[in-house]
Design a protein around this motif. Sequence first.
Motif, PDB file in Angstrom:
ATOM      1  N   ARG A  81      62.616  58.673  33.580  1.00 25.85           N
ATOM      2  CA  ARG A  81      63.660  59.649  33.200  1.00 25.85           C
ATOM      3  C   ARG A  81      64.370  60.191  34.436  1.00 25.85           C
ATOM      4  NH1 ARG A  81      59.773  61.522  29.583  1.00 25.85           N
ATOM      5  NH2 ARG A  81      59.311  63.287  30.922  1.00 25.85           N
ATOM      6  N   ASN A  82      63.611  60.478  35.493  1.00 26.36           N
ATOM      7  CA  ASN A  82      64.221  61.041  36.700  1.00 26.36           C
ATOM      8  C   ASN A  82      65.081  60.016  37.442  1.00 26.36           C
ATOM      9  OD1 ASN A  82      63.183  63.565  36.194  1.00 26.36           O
ATOM     10  ND2 ASN A  82      61.369  63.247  37.438  1.00 26.36           N
ATOM     11  N   ILE A  83      64.676  58.757  37.457  1.00 29.61           N
ATOM     12  CA  ILE A  83      65.509  57.720  38.070  1.00 29.61           C
ATOM     13  C   ILE A  83      66.790  57.550  37.255  1.00 29.61           C
ATOM     14  CG2 ILE A  83      65.693  55.245  38.548  1.00 29.61           C
ATOM     15  CD1 ILE A  83      62.734  55.353  39.410  1.00 29.61           C
ATOM     16  N   ASP A  84      66.669  57.520  35.925  1.00 32.44           N
ATOM     17  CA  ASP A  84      67.860  57.421  35.071  1.00 32.44           C
ATOM     18  C   ASP A  84      68.804  58.589  35.312  1.00 32.44           C
ATOM     19  OD1 ASP A  84      67.145  55.048  33.846  1.00 32.44           O
ATOM     20  OD2 ASP A  84      66.352  55.998  32.033  1.00 32.44           O
ATOM     21  N   ALA A  85      68.256  59.794  35.398  1.00 32.11           N
ATOM     22  CA  ALA A  85      69.088  60.986  35.624  1.00 32.11           C
ATOM     23  C   ALA A  85      69.787  60.906  36.977  1.00 32.11           C
ATOM     24  CB  ALA A  85      68.239  62.254  35.534  1.00 32.11           C
ATOM     25  N   PHE A  86      69.059  60.462  38.010  1.00 28.08           N
ATOM     26  CA  PHE A  86      69.663  60.338  39.334  1.00 28.08           C
ATOM     27  C   PHE A  86      70.813  59.340  39.306  1.00 28.08           C
ATOM     28  CE2 PHE A  86      70.260  58.138  43.295  1.00 28.08           C
ATOM     29  CZ  PHE A  86      70.448  59.184  44.179  1.00 28.08           C
ATOM     30  N   LEU A  87      70.575  58.158  38.730  1.00 25.99           N
ATOM     31  CA  LEU A  87      71.609  57.124  38.702  1.00 25.99           C
ATOM     32  C   LEU A  87      72.814  57.552  37.868  1.00 25.99           C
ATOM     33  CD1 LEU A  87      69.416  53.902  38.530  1.00 25.99           C
ATOM     34  CD2 LEU A  87      70.732  54.770  40.485  1.00 25.99           C
ATOM     35  N   SER A  88      72.585  58.328  36.818  1.00 24.97           N
ATOM     36  CA  SER A  88      73.706  58.852  36.020  1.00 24.97           C
ATOM     37  C   SER A  88      74.570  59.788  36.854  1.00 24.97           C
ATOM     38  CB  SER A  88      73.188  59.605  34.792  1.00 24.97           C
ATOM     39  OG  SER A  88      72.589  58.702  33.902  1.00 24.97           O
ATOM     40  N   LYS A  89      73.938  60.607  37.678  1.00 25.47           N
ATOM     41  CA  LYS A  89      74.688  61.509  38.558  1.00 25.47           C
ATOM     42  C   LYS A  89      75.420  60.740  39.651  1.00 25.47           C
ATOM     43  CE  LYS A  89      71.484  65.298  37.850  1.00 25.47           C
ATOM     44  NZ  LYS A  89      70.382  66.064  38.434  1.00 25.47           N
ATOM     45  N   PHE A  90      74.872  59.597  40.052  1.00 24.93           N
ATOM     46  CA  PHE A  90      75.457  58.780  41.120  1.00 24.93           C
ATOM     47  C   PHE A  90      76.584  57.886  40.607  1.00 24.93           C
ATOM     48  CE2 PHE A  90      75.412  55.857  44.762  1.00 24.93           C
ATOM     49  CZ  PHE A  90      75.218  56.756  45.795  1.00 24.93           C
ATOM     50  N   GLU A  91      76.667  57.709  39.305  1.00 27.52           N
ATOM     51  CA  GLU A  91      77.652  56.801  38.704  1.00 27.52           C
ATOM     52  C   GLU A  91      79.101  57.089  39.110  1.00 27.52           C
ATOM     53  OE1 GLU A  91      78.711  54.805  34.391  1.00 27.52           O
ATOM     54  OE2 GLU A  91      77.427  56.565  34.457  1.00 27.52           O
ATOM     55  N   PRO A  92      79.558  58.350  39.149  1.00 28.44           N
ATOM     56  CA  PRO A  92      80.948  58.589  39.571  1.00 28.44           C
ATOM     57  C   PRO A  92      81.239  58.075  40.990  1.00 28.44           C
ATOM     58  CG  PRO A  92      80.037  60.563  38.562  1.00 28.44           C
ATOM     59  CD  PRO A  92      78.905  59.586  38.726  1.00 28.44           C
ATOM     60  N   ILE A  93      80.248  58.130  41.853  1.00 27.77           N
ATOM     61  CA  ILE A  93      80.436  57.628  43.217  1.00 27.77           C
ATOM     62  C   ILE A  93      80.609  56.113  43.179  1.00 27.77           C
ATOM     63  CG2 ILE A  93      79.325  57.346  45.478  1.00 27.77           C
ATOM     64  CD1 ILE A  93      77.931  60.091  44.845  1.00 27.77           C
ATOM     65  N   LEU A  94      79.812  55.452  42.365  1.00 29.05           N
ATOM     66  CA  LEU A  94      79.927  53.999  42.240  1.00 29.05           C
ATOM     67  C   LEU A  94      81.292  53.609  41.675  1.00 29.05           C
ATOM     68  CD1 LEU A  94      76.401  53.217  40.788  1.00 29.05           C
ATOM     69  CD2 LEU A  94      77.201  52.782  43.110  1.00 29.05           C
ATOM     70  N   LYS A  95      81.728  54.323  40.652  1.00 29.24           N
ATOM     71  CA  LYS A  95      83.022  54.018  40.042  1.00 29.24           C
ATOM     72  C   LYS A  95      84.163  54.220  41.027  1.00 29.24           C
ATOM     73  CE  LYS A  95      81.867  54.699  35.220  1.00 29.24           C
ATOM     74  NZ  LYS A  95      82.093  55.474  34.008  1.00 29.24           N
ATOM     75  N   SER A  96      84.031  55.203  41.909  1.00 32.54           N
ATOM     76  CA  SER A  96      85.108  55.466  42.868  1.00 32.54           C
ATOM     77  C   SER A  96      85.212  54.372  43.924  1.00 32.54           C
ATOM     78  CB  SER A  96      84.910  56.827  43.543  1.00 32.54           C
ATOM     79  OG  SER A  96      83.830  56.772  44.461  1.00 32.54           O
ATOM     80  N   GLN A  97      84.188  53.525  44.017  1.00 26.19           N
ATOM     81  CA  GLN A  97      84.194  52.438  44.997  1.00 26.19           C
ATOM     82  C   GLN A  97      84.739  51.145  44.409  1.00 26.19           C
ATOM     83  OE1 GLN A  97      83.532  53.172  48.209  1.00 26.19           O
ATOM     84  NE2 GLN A  97      83.360  55.209  47.338  1.00 26.19           N
ATOM     85  N   ASP A  98      85.255  51.201  43.200  1.00 17.87           N
ATOM     86  CA  ASP A  98      85.790  50.025  42.527  1.00 17.87           C
ATOM     87  C   ASP A  98      87.210  49.744  43.017  1.00 17.87           C
ATOM     88  OD1 ASP A  98      85.950  47.870  40.853  1.00 17.87           O
ATOM     89  OD2 ASP A  98      86.382  49.049  39.059  1.00 17.87           O
ATOM     90  N   LYS A  99      87.325  49.373  44.269  1.00 14.79           N
ATOM     91  CA  LYS A  99      88.631  49.087  44.862  1.00 14.79           C
ATOM     92  C   LYS A  99      88.452  48.089  45.984  1.00 14.79           C
ATOM     93  CE  LYS A  99      88.153  53.322  47.519  1.00 14.79           C
ATOM     94  NZ  LYS A  99      88.616  54.668  47.688  1.00 14.79           N
ATOM     95  N   ASN A 100      89.530  47.533  46.421  1.00 11.85           N
ATOM     96  CA  ASN A 100      89.504  46.569  47.512  1.00 11.85           C
ATOM     97  C   ASN A 100      89.768  47.266  48.838  1.00 11.85           C
ATOM     98  OD1 ASN A 100      89.007  44.385  45.838  1.00 11.85           O
ATOM     99  ND2 ASN A 100      91.171  44.013  45.489  1.00 11.85           N
ATOM    100  N   TYR A 101      89.162  46.717  49.864  1.00 16.50           N
ATOM    101  CA  TYR A 101      89.369  47.163  51.238  1.00 16.50           C
ATOM    102  C   TYR A 101      89.931  45.955  51.984  1.00 16.50           C
ATOM    103  CZ  TYR A 101      86.343  50.948  49.758  1.00 16.50           C
ATOM    104  OH  TYR A 101      85.799  52.004  49.078  1.00 16.50           O
ATOM    105  N   GLY A 102      91.247  45.850  51.993  1.00 17.57           N
ATOM    106  CA  GLY A 102      91.862  44.647  52.543  1.00 17.57           C
ATOM    107  C   GLY A 102      91.492  43.482  51.648  1.00 17.57           C
TER     108      GLY A 102
END
Length: 107
Positions: free
Chosen positions: A43-64
């Motif tokens: 449960r705690n790992i799931d909760a952590f990853l859920s909180k981290f999800e917006p950071i992952l989504k914000s990295q959905d872009k190209n760098y060059g």
Amino acid sequence: MSEEETIPVLVEHDSGGDTKRAFGRPDKSSFDVAHVSPDVLSRNIDAFLSKFEPILKSQDKNYGEFCLDEMELSLSISGEGGVSLIGMVKAGAAASIKIKLKRTKSS
């Protein structure tokens, strides 16, 4: 819950020493084994990853010509099953679990 149904986690605790060794570590520290419920840890790992999800989504872009394909996180586990991201550790050891997150292939 019996010890056979738990996950052993090595935890450090201060055994009362008030002096510090080099690098600010307690002079009198010892280790214990805490027994953590797999359900609590899950449960705690799931909760952590859920909180981290917006950071992952914000990295959905190209760098060059490149994009982020994989990210590795080091997480520490407390004796109660708490999960936290390990920041910079100066001199000293930290036990952790590593979770590799890889992009799913677009359909």
